[in-house]
Design an enzyme around this catalytic site. Structure first.
Site, PDB file in Angstrom:
ATOM      1  N   CYS A 116      43.781  25.019  36.872  1.00  0.00           N
ATOM      2  CA  CYS A 116      44.851  25.275  35.907  1.00  0.00           C
ATOM      3  C   CYS A 116      46.182  24.665  36.336  1.00  0.00           C
ATOM      4  CB  CYS A 116      45.012  26.771  35.701  1.00  0.00           C
ATOM      5  SG  CYS A 116      43.475  27.523  35.199  1.00  0.00           S
ATOM      6  N   HIS A 258      51.903  28.625  33.740  1.00  0.00           N
ATOM      7  CA  HIS A 258      50.528  28.567  33.240  1.00  0.00           C
ATOM      8  C   HIS A 258      50.222  29.902  32.576  1.00  0.00           C
ATOM      9  CE1 HIS A 258      46.322  28.479  32.821  1.00  0.00           C
ATOM     10  NE2 HIS A 258      46.047  29.198  33.895  1.00  0.00           N
ATOM     11  N   ASN A 288      44.096  31.605  27.680  1.00  0.00           N
ATOM     12  CA  ASN A 288      44.239  30.711  28.836  1.00  0.00           C
ATOM     13  C   ASN A 288      43.512  29.397  28.559  1.00  0.00           C
ATOM     14  OD1 ASN A 288      43.976  29.373  31.263  1.00  0.00           O
ATOM     15  ND2 ASN A 288      43.334  31.164  32.439  1.00  0.00           N
TER      16      ASN A 288
HETATM   17  N1  ACO Z   1      36.928  44.765  27.986  1.00  0.00           N
HETATM   18  C1  ACO Z   1      36.803  46.047  28.363  1.00  0.00           C
HETATM   19  N2  ACO Z   1      36.676  46.419  29.643  1.00  0.00           N
HETATM   20  C2  ACO Z   1      36.658  45.451  30.573  1.00  0.00           C
HETATM   21  C3  ACO Z   1      36.785  44.084  30.250  1.00  0.00           C
HETATM   22  C4  ACO Z   1      36.907  43.759  28.892  1.00  0.00           C
HETATM   23  N3  ACO Z   1      37.034  42.490  28.473  1.00  0.00           N
HETATM   24  N4  ACO Z   1      36.747  43.369  31.376  1.00  0.00           N
HETATM   25  C5  ACO Z   1      36.605  44.240  32.394  1.00  0.00           C
HETATM   26  N5  ACO Z   1      36.549  45.497  31.894  1.00  0.00           N
HETATM   27  C6  ACO Z   1      36.401  46.751  32.620  1.00  0.00           C
HETATM   28  C7  ACO Z   1      35.653  46.576  33.929  1.00  0.00           C
HETATM   29  O1  ACO Z   1      34.265  46.624  33.712  1.00  0.00           O
HETATM   30  C8  ACO Z   1      36.146  47.773  34.691  1.00  0.00           C
HETATM   31  O2  ACO Z   1      35.465  48.901  34.257  1.00  0.00           O
HETATM   32  P1  ACO Z   1      35.013  50.024  35.329  1.00  0.00           P
HETATM   33  O3  ACO Z   1      36.298  50.552  35.907  1.00  0.00           O
HETATM   34  O4  ACO Z   1      34.266  50.990  34.477  1.00  0.00           O
HETATM   35  O5  ACO Z   1      34.173  49.298  36.331  1.00  0.00           O
HETATM   36  C9  ACO Z   1      37.603  47.918  34.217  1.00  0.00           C
HETATM   37  O6  ACO Z   1      37.677  47.221  32.978  1.00  0.00           O
HETATM   38  C10 ACO Z   1      38.600  47.335  35.162  1.00  0.00           C
HETATM   39  O7  ACO Z   1      38.143  46.035  35.521  1.00  0.00           O
HETATM   40  P2  ACO Z   1      38.979  45.094  36.431  1.00  0.00           P
HETATM   41  O8  ACO Z   1      38.250  43.792  36.627  1.00  0.00           O
HETATM   42  O9  ACO Z   1      39.424  45.839  37.647  1.00  0.00           O
HETATM   43  O10 ACO Z   1      40.232  44.863  35.475  1.00  0.00           O
HETATM   44  P3  ACO Z   1      41.616  44.271  35.842  1.00  0.00           P
HETATM   45  O11 ACO Z   1      42.664  45.235  35.509  1.00  0.00           O
HETATM   46  O12 ACO Z   1      41.605  43.641  37.214  1.00  0.00           O
HETATM   47  O13 ACO Z   1      41.725  43.072  34.806  1.00  0.00           O
HETATM   48  C11 ACO Z   1      41.491  40.702  34.660  1.00  0.00           C
HETATM   49  C12 ACO Z   1      40.770  42.026  34.811  1.00  0.00           C
HETATM   50  C13 ACO Z   1      42.251  40.707  33.358  1.00  0.00           C
HETATM   51  C14 ACO Z   1      40.464  39.582  34.632  1.00  0.00           C
HETATM   52  C15 ACO Z   1      42.459  40.545  35.860  1.00  0.00           C
HETATM   53  O14 ACO Z   1      41.794  40.756  37.072  1.00  0.00           O
HETATM   54  C16 ACO Z   1      43.110  39.205  35.898  1.00  0.00           C
HETATM   55  O15 ACO Z   1      43.907  38.873  35.043  1.00  0.00           O
HETATM   56  N6  ACO Z   1      42.789  38.380  36.916  1.00  0.00           N
HETATM   57  C17 ACO Z   1      43.335  37.065  37.001  1.00  0.00           C
HETATM   58  C18 ACO Z   1      42.608  36.233  36.040  1.00  0.00           C
HETATM   59  C19 ACO Z   1      43.243  34.918  35.862  1.00  0.00           C
HETATM   60  O16 ACO Z   1      44.437  34.807  35.805  1.00  0.00           O
HETATM   61  N7  ACO Z   1      42.403  33.937  35.766  1.00  0.00           N
HETATM   62  C20 ACO Z   1      42.792  32.682  35.483  1.00  0.00           C
HETATM   63  C21 ACO Z   1      43.559  31.985  36.589  1.00  0.00           C
HETATM   64  S1  ACO Z   1      42.885  30.514  36.925  1.00  0.00           S
HETATM   65  C22 ACO Z   1      42.570  29.880  35.465  1.00  0.00           C
HETATM   66  O17 ACO Z   1      43.416  29.967  34.626  1.00  0.00           O
HETATM   67  C23 ACO Z   1      41.221  29.240  35.176  1.00  0.00           C
END
Ligand code: ACO
Length: 331
Positions: A116, A258, A288
């Site tokens: 990214c 980004h 994204n």
């Molecule tokens: N809908 C509903 N629930 C969900 C979803 C969804 N889409 N995705 C995950 N959950 C659930 C999980 O299963 C988990 O449930 P549990 O507690 O029963 O196990 C709960 O939500 C929390 O999951 P986490 O993964 O801990 O959620 P988090 O708050 O960390 O958010 C996210 C996840 C949004 C992916 C976050 O970690 C994030 O933004 N990470 C960075 C991602 C990023 O920026 N990527 C791109 C950078 S590089 C690029 O751009 C290619």
């Protein structure tokens, strides 16, 4: 570099018409509009038609930028295209396909893989090429069809990504008073390579005859790890850019981050004490789009007339590799 400037003379973008809402996704997988908005700030993403590849979106964005610049494709000397979703693995480069599609026959062309952060890397690469050779104009593109490498059964990643392309035209000018790309800082940390990865299909792990192609060809992400890295990457890069340019945050007109997750940007803004309004965010509309997200945002604010000559813009990218970095641009 002292006797010249590398200016951005035009911007362009291409967004596929098909718009998919969070509710549309919630009809297919176990998720909800409320969860996606509250955890990411995303409301919609645009998804390319099956017949559309990365070079198609890239060429459309390039034509859009060429039209704004009012310049002929034959005047382009260099094409640098950043993508994680090339038309083909390895060869030919997507940039070469774009060169042919837009008839930029005088340009040499190459791809950059920097996740990214790809567009931030590509701008610096193109500016470097313009500054050392007999070259005047470069076309710099960030283009992605992430929907092709998304595991649509993985709710942890499939809600995050969208397709699109953005482009800018860079021009070398001997006018020392002109603005342009002032400075770029680039970083990489390969020890985090596994946190964002498309595991199969490359030389490390090719598909073998008879093997069924499964989701290991798709993006796999350790969300928490990437989140923590991203907040630190934005914070460190912005601090380093301000220091490198000897600017205070009040000198900055706009920060274009980004667009990975609005929460990441919010956390960085709080940590740095920078008002969130300084950051341009369009993630609600486009999700994204990886290396396309910064040039799409740049084109959007440019066409909205929100930039005037002399404005100071900071870009900041972070992503797979791991990579991060930012550009200082005087508009
Ligand atoms: N809908 C509903 N629930 C969900 C979803 C969804 N889409 N995705 C995950 N959950 C659930 C999980 O299963 C988990 O449930 P549990 O507690 O029963 O196990 C709960 O939500 C929390 O999951 P986490 O993964 O801990 O959620 P988090 O708050 O960390 O958010 C996210 C996840 C949004 C992916 C976050 O970690 C994030 O933004 N990470 C960075 C991602 C990023 O920026 N990527 C791109 C950078 S590089 C690029 O751009 C290619």
């Amino acid at each position: 570099m002292k006797n010249m400037a590398i200016e951005i003379i035009a911007t362009g973008r291409a967004i596929p018409p098909k718009r998919v809402s969070n509710d549309d996704l919630a009809a297919q997988i176990d998720t909800s509009d409320e969860w996606i908005r509250s955890h990411t700030g995303i409301g919609y993403r645009h998804i390319a038609d099956e017949s559309v590849a990365c070079s198609d979106l890239a060429a459309e964005a390039a034509k859009n930028a060429l039209e704004m610049a009012g310049c002929c494709p034959l005047s382009i000397d260099v094409i640098v295209l950043a993508t994680a979703t090339a038309d083909y693995y390895g060869t030919p480069s997507t940039a070469c396909i774009v060169q042919d599609k837009i008839s930029a026959r005088n340009a040499f062309a190459m791809d950059i893989t920097a996740g990214c952060t790809g567009f931030v890397y590509a701008l610096e690469t193109a500016a470097g090429l313009l500054s050392v050779g007999p070259r005047k104009r470069a076309l710099v593109i960030g283009a992605e069809v992430l929907s092709r490498v998304t595991n649509w059964d993985d709710r942890g990643t499939c809600v995050l990504f969208g397709d699109g392309a953005g482009a800018v035209i860079l021009e070398r000018t001997e006018d020392k008073a002109a603005g342009g790309l002032l400075q770029t800082l680039l970083y990489a940390d390969g020890s985090g390579a596994e946190s964002l990865i498309m595991r199969r299909g490359g030389s490390r792990s090719p598909y073998k005859k008879g093997e069924t192609i499964d989701t290991s060809i798709c993006i796999e992400m350790n969300g928490q790890e990437v989140y923590n890295f991203a907040v630190k990457a934005i914070t460190d890069t912005l601090e380093a850019l301000l220091k490198a340019g000897n600017f205070s945050i009040d000198d900055v007109t706009r920060i274009i981050p980004h667009q990975a997750n609005a929460r990441i940007v919010l956390a960085a803004s709080k940590r740095l004490g920078i008002p969130i309004e300084k950051f341009y965010l369009n993630i609600e509309q486009f999700a994204n789009t990886s290396s396309a997200s910064i040039p799409i945002a740049l084109d959007e604010i440019n066409r909205l007339g929100q930039l005037k000559k002399g404005d100071l813009i900071l870009t900041v990218g972070f992503g797979g590799g791991l990579t991060y970095g930012g550009n200082i641009i005087i508009w």
